[in-house]
Design a protein around this motif. Sequence first.
Motif, PDB file in Angstrom:
ATOM      1  N   HIS A  15       0.860  -1.171   0.000  1.00  0.00           N
ATOM      2  CA  HIS A  15       0.000   0.000   0.000  1.00  0.00           C
ATOM      3  C   HIS A  15       0.897   1.221   0.000  1.00  0.00           C
ATOM      4  CE1 HIS A  15      -2.783   3.061   1.472  1.00  0.00           C
ATOM      5  NE2 HIS A  15      -3.737   2.294   1.008  1.00  0.00           N
ATOM      6  N   PRO A  16       0.564   2.241  -0.782  1.00  0.00           N
ATOM      7  CA  PRO A  16       1.500   3.363  -0.911  1.00  0.00           C
ATOM      8  C   PRO A  16       1.882   4.020   0.411  1.00  0.00           C
ATOM      9  CG  PRO A  16      -0.205   3.503  -2.556  1.00  0.00           C
ATOM     10  CD  PRO A  16      -0.571   2.367  -1.681  1.00  0.00           C
ATOM     11  N   SER A  17       1.020   3.971   1.401  1.00  0.00           N
ATOM     12  CA  SER A  17       1.329   4.783   2.576  1.00  0.00           C
ATOM     13  C   SER A  17       1.693   3.974   3.807  1.00  0.00           C
ATOM     14  CB  SER A  17       0.150   5.684   2.904  1.00  0.00           C
ATOM     15  OG  SER A  17      -0.876   4.906   3.409  1.00  0.00           O
ATOM     16  N   MET A 119       3.892  13.378   1.905  1.00  0.00           N
ATOM     17  CA  MET A 119       3.407  12.554   0.804  1.00  0.00           C
ATOM     18  C   MET A 119       2.137  11.824   1.240  1.00  0.00           C
ATOM     19  SD  MET A 119       4.872  12.030  -2.172  1.00  0.00           S
ATOM     20  CE  MET A 119       5.225  10.875  -3.449  1.00  0.00           C
ATOM     21  N   ASP A 120       2.122  11.332   2.473  1.00  0.00           N
ATOM     22  CA  ASP A 120       0.923  10.676   2.989  1.00  0.00           C
ATOM     23  C   ASP A 120      -0.253  11.633   3.005  1.00  0.00           C
ATOM     24  OD1 ASP A 120       2.217   8.384   3.377  1.00  0.00           O
ATOM     25  OD2 ASP A 120       2.430   8.556   5.542  1.00  0.00           O
ATOM     26  N   LEU A 345     -10.727   7.462   7.877  1.00  0.00           N
ATOM     27  CA  LEU A 345      -9.639   6.752   7.194  1.00  0.00           C
ATOM     28  C   LEU A 345      -8.505   7.684   6.812  1.00  0.00           C
ATOM     29  CD1 LEU A 345      -8.671   4.058   6.056  1.00  0.00           C
ATOM     30  CD2 LEU A 345      -9.709   4.682   3.912  1.00  0.00           C
ATOM     31  N   ILE A 349      -4.431   7.657   8.070  1.00  0.00           N
ATOM     32  CA  ILE A 349      -3.178   7.620   7.322  1.00  0.00           C
ATOM     33  C   ILE A 349      -2.225   8.668   7.868  1.00  0.00           C
ATOM     34  CG2 ILE A 349      -2.164   7.927   5.052  1.00  0.00           C
ATOM     35  CD1 ILE A 349      -3.809   5.477   5.092  1.00  0.00           C
TER      36      ILE A 349
ATOM     37  N   ARG B  53       2.282   4.029  -9.893  1.00  0.00           N
ATOM     38  CA  ARG B  53       0.877   3.695  -9.689  1.00  0.00           C
ATOM     39  C   ARG B  53       0.741   2.832  -8.439  1.00  0.00           C
ATOM     40  NH1 ARG B  53      -1.997   7.156 -12.213  1.00  0.00           N
ATOM     41  NH2 ARG B  53      -3.656   5.937 -11.313  1.00  0.00           N
ATOM     42  N   GLY B  54      -0.243   3.159  -7.636  1.00  0.00           N
ATOM     43  CA  GLY B  54      -0.475   2.352  -6.453  1.00  0.00           C
ATOM     44  C   GLY B  54      -1.151   1.042  -6.791  1.00  0.00           C
ATOM     45  N   SER B  55      -1.952   1.054  -7.865  1.00  0.00           N
ATOM     46  CA  SER B  55      -2.694  -0.146  -8.224  1.00  0.00           C
ATOM     47  C   SER B  55      -1.900  -0.958  -9.242  1.00  0.00           C
ATOM     48  CB  SER B  55      -4.042   0.257  -8.811  1.00  0.00           C
ATOM     49  OG  SER B  55      -4.590  -0.828  -9.501  1.00  0.00           O
TER      50      SER B  55
ATOM     51  N   LEU C 232      -9.655  13.548  -3.134  1.00  0.00           N
ATOM     52  CA  LEU C 232      -9.971  12.425  -2.246  1.00  0.00           C
ATOM     53  C   LEU C 232     -10.417  11.168  -2.956  1.00  0.00           C
ATOM     54  CD1 LEU C 232     -11.529  14.863   0.075  1.00  0.00           C
ATOM     55  CD2 LEU C 232     -10.133  13.083   1.004  1.00  0.00           C
ATOM     56  N   GLU C 236      -4.080   8.882  -3.659  1.00  0.00           N
ATOM     57  CA  GLU C 236      -3.029   7.892  -3.893  1.00  0.00           C
ATOM     58  C   GLU C 236      -2.585   7.205  -2.593  1.00  0.00           C
ATOM     59  OE1 GLU C 236      -1.473   7.413  -6.940  1.00  0.00           O
ATOM     60  OE2 GLU C 236       0.183   6.152  -6.304  1.00  0.00           O
ATOM     61  N   SER C 237      -2.408   8.009  -1.542  1.00  0.00           N
ATOM     62  CA  SER C 237      -1.831   7.419  -0.333  1.00  0.00           C
ATOM     63  C   SER C 237      -2.884   6.784   0.558  1.00  0.00           C
ATOM     64  CB  SER C 237      -1.066   8.480   0.439  1.00  0.00           C
ATOM     65  OG  SER C 237      -1.926   9.527   0.792  1.00  0.00           O
ATOM     66  N   GLU C 238      -4.155   6.927   0.209  1.00  0.00           N
ATOM     67  CA  GLU C 238      -5.175   6.321   1.058  1.00  0.00           C
ATOM     68  C   GLU C 238      -5.894   5.180   0.341  1.00  0.00           C
ATOM     69  OE1 GLU C 238      -7.531   9.721   1.963  1.00  0.00           O
ATOM     70  OE2 GLU C 238      -5.732  10.733   2.666  1.00  0.00           O
ATOM     71  N   LEU C 239      -6.398   5.488  -0.854  1.00  0.00           N
ATOM     72  CA  LEU C 239      -7.273   4.522  -1.535  1.00  0.00           C
ATOM     73  C   LEU C 239      -6.610   3.907  -2.760  1.00  0.00           C
ATOM     74  CD1 LEU C 239     -10.634   6.447  -1.400  1.00  0.00           C
ATOM     75  CD2 LEU C 239      -9.764   4.770   0.169  1.00  0.00           C
ATOM     76  N   ILE C 240      -5.293   3.778  -2.758  1.00  0.00           N
ATOM     77  CA  ILE C 240      -4.554   3.254  -3.909  1.00  0.00           C
ATOM     78  C   ILE C 240      -4.811   4.128  -5.132  1.00  0.00           C
ATOM     79  CG2 ILE C 240      -3.949   1.200  -5.187  1.00  0.00           C
ATOM     80  CD1 ILE C 240      -3.771   0.502  -2.367  1.00  0.00           C
ATOM     81  N   CYS C 241      -5.895   3.888  -5.859  1.00  0.00           N
ATOM     82  CA  CYS C 241      -6.231   4.779  -6.967  1.00  0.00           C
ATOM     83  C   CYS C 241      -7.700   5.164  -6.926  1.00  0.00           C
ATOM     84  CB  CYS C 241      -5.934   4.139  -8.309  1.00  0.00           C
ATOM     85  SG  CYS C 241      -4.206   3.939  -8.603  1.00  0.00           S
TER      86      CYS C 241
END
Lengths: 364, 295, 365
Positions: A15-17, A119-120, A345, A349, B53-55, C232, C236-241
Amino acid sequence: MTNIETLKLNLGPQHPSTHGVLRLILELEGEKIISCKPDVGYLHRGMEKIAEKLTYIQYLPMVDRIDYLAGFFYSELLCENIEKALEIELSERVKAIRVLMLELNRIASHLLWIGAFLMDLGAVSPFFYTFRERELVLKYFEKVTGQRMMNNYFVFGGVRRDIFDLGDVKDFLKILKNKIKDYERIIDRNPIFKQRTIGKGILEPDIAFNDSITGVNLRASGVNLDFRTKHCLYKDYEFNPVVLNGKDSFSRYRARVLELTLSASIIEQTIEKLEQNGELKQTLIKPLGLKLPEGEYYSEIEAPRGLAGCYIKSTVEERPYRLKWRTGSYYAVNLLRKLLKGVYLNDAIAIAGSLDIILPEVDK
Amino acid sequence: MNVIISSIDFILNWSRANSLWPLTFATSCCGIEMMQTVASNNDIARFGSEVFRGSPRQADLLICAGTITHKMAPALLRLYEQMPEPKYVIAMGACTCGGGMFAENSYSVIRGIDKIIPVDVYLPMCPPKPEALLDAIKELQDKIKQETLLERKVFTDNHISGLKEDCGMLIENDFSITNRSILNNKGGINMDLEELKRLLGNSELIDGKVVIKSDLAKTIDFIKNNYGFNILKEITAVDTTNGIELSYRLYSVEDEEEVIISIVAQNEAESISKIFDSAVADEKEIFDMFGINFI
Amino acid sequence: MNYLYFLYIEFLAKHQIPQIFGDITFYCIPITIIFIALLVVVLALVLVERKMLGWFTQRKGPNRVGFWGILQTVADAFKLLCKENITPNAVDRFLFNLAPVIMFTPALVVLGLIPYSAEFTFANFETNSLIYIVFAVLPVMSILIGGWASNNKYSLMGTMRNISQVLAYELPMAFSLLGVITLASSMNLGKITLAQNSANGILGWFWLPCIIGFAVMFISILAELNRCPFDLPEAESELICGYNTEYSGMRFALFYLGEYSLLFANALFLSVLFLGGYLSPFGRYLSTMLFAGQFGEILLYFEQAFWLILKSFFIIFVIIWIRAVFPRMASFDLLKFSWTFLLPVSILNLFLMVILKFITGGVYA
């Protein structure tokens, strides 16, 4: 009666964060978190078990990987333990060199955190700005130690080679001081940043004690507990630990920014010392066949992510009988259960980011 | 006909090579150098790869940055399978190439991710410098520019099917976690000084440690409440000949003092998670590593 | 428009082709023009954004593909088109495939409503601006469909966020539009543009009297476009995309295309309403000053379109600038900000505009 179903969400391990491979099992009601279960171990490399199979000098390079952002601290712990066991006094210059490297490393670590935290929160640019300055530290590390991150520079009884080019460090400190003002201008005054951090993720000192939180996170909750003040390396330095009373994400951020200045001032003191006494005198311990006297040894230091400790039990063999690491992030992950309960949510983060969790420290 | 096919190949390969969108996937040390590659000094954006890309659905390139352990392996495989074709993998760092430092002695590290997923470019070093990662990306671009559609098809057909057979066990591992509750909140226990004397009556002081025989939770609760030892630094478990020795390192912020309480446990020990919340983490770790059941 | 139509019909009549053919094909031409222009503009926009984000952070941005990296986004587009289209097992197949198409269509429609120059509006209705508002909000339907059909928790949450966000920001947007309509006494975008025409040039445009409305509209448009700091739905940092987590290849490209063409369209819309549309900022057109006669008149159309696009690019520049500086807002604060601050302010703005209109009477008409 309506039956409210909750949503189970897996945050991670990719997960990115989550800054690596943390997995949070969240139970959500809408976007509100009802419960949070951290699941760790995705990066468990068996650092403690490896130690039992290797001699001390073989294990020394591994130690940097426990916390890749603050490798010097963990080398220092292992070296300190062995120096304690063999009762070796370090010369002043070695001590000063070690403090210089440790504090530079702390600056690098905090700089990375500021970028990653922003970034988060969704801001892109500060990430690049802080990494730009971090690169200067890494360049100096590379110059002196030959490596950018996994330096393996401290050895038992001293350092691998003498320090040089202190002018670089002075230049860096000058740049850093200007840039800190820039960060304050772009981040601290940002209304959205304030809105998202002030009053979010309140960490009361009681809870922090109960959950073994140390380091910046604890000091941002108004507790004056800095293990540097008692540490043998830092005896001759004058500094006041950064203590803020905000208890929230914002003061954790501020505390880290202020720690940059604090570290810079300590480094200035070390540079003075290093310039005074010229030659490096050290009695290095022969690593081959190195055996520690029987007993238990413990050393601890204030790492960027809280108290770090190293426990060694020796049974007069070339290898430690048992070696254990105490790391700050491990307890911060455990704290997430409490801090994330009942928040939304996207605040979650931000809060998780503000604790500065890094996963190799957790999983070891 | 050949002209058409080769020109299609050229355009496809040109577009694929120049637009490698990496997946945000960093497990450890190398991830930091990957971030440094994105940052201003090295600027991966010059090669069009700054679109992280995160996905996995939208990514082309899996830069596997950092050690992959047995627990992480199924997740890595799943990520790779979620990526759409054509997909490329850079194994960044010595750990992903062949285990690296952990190849010899670690029990939990996968010796090279090519055991799980196909790898296009290997990038050893621990960790690789940002310049090295940029070089690896250029290497991959050259590789992509030379391949043809047919080669790509053969590659994917062959590799994926064999892969699933090899890693069948890994795929079935469904990320499930063991639910072991060691928390039963009953609140603190009130005691007086005589109680402490009784508790510590048959304790000994060995090497600066208070070694007790029983009543662990009561002792620690008492010490915490009456002497202000409010931080549990850590719990250390050591396998001795008598059994597992547990050392509780307590610290008092006000007095700046430390006390170590130790107890030898066989298979079970008293949980102090209702006294110190952080003990949950330590106790879980000790359960995993030493098999001590905290009740 | 009519002038062009008759020219075309005459041309066909000369070659003895029936008029019905002309009627049908004539409308294909503008659609093709829009479509191609849109593709070019979107590719350029994405490139400009990536370049500028690079400059904001002391980087170079893409510079290896083609001269100055100019072909970077072309390569991206080709690659996305040729990538595997994954339809996961658990999705609702029909809706999953439908969503990206719906995303893109409204963006095409709204571009036809904008007056690019005095004679160049593809669909010139009396209530242009209202139609614009209605269509510009349609992509939320596609996000709803796509997010729901994806059967992914992150998509679902992104969708929920997007819908609440669009609902909250649609009203302030409509109210500030009403302010402009009051000033211009028309709902037609062309007439709104002409209402701003004066010898004062830049000072005569609506941004000056309607500065509050401009700010409100700008913020609302940021929110509707899911741009930072209101990004929102695809945080990117919370819900992927966010809502497009499960989309890959071509379908993802359509989402991307839709987003950026809406960004362009909304920037155009904003510059028509507040920045004088195709009017020259100096009050007089350069081409008629420099070139006398018919050539100048033909050039005038292009000059007008040039001004409009320049203004919209200025707005896009500001939007990208904001992205480089601001963090993301929290979801709860975002809704609170709209309902408790923006909406009252925009209603207040409407009252002010009515009073202004009443006092000045003839000036803004």
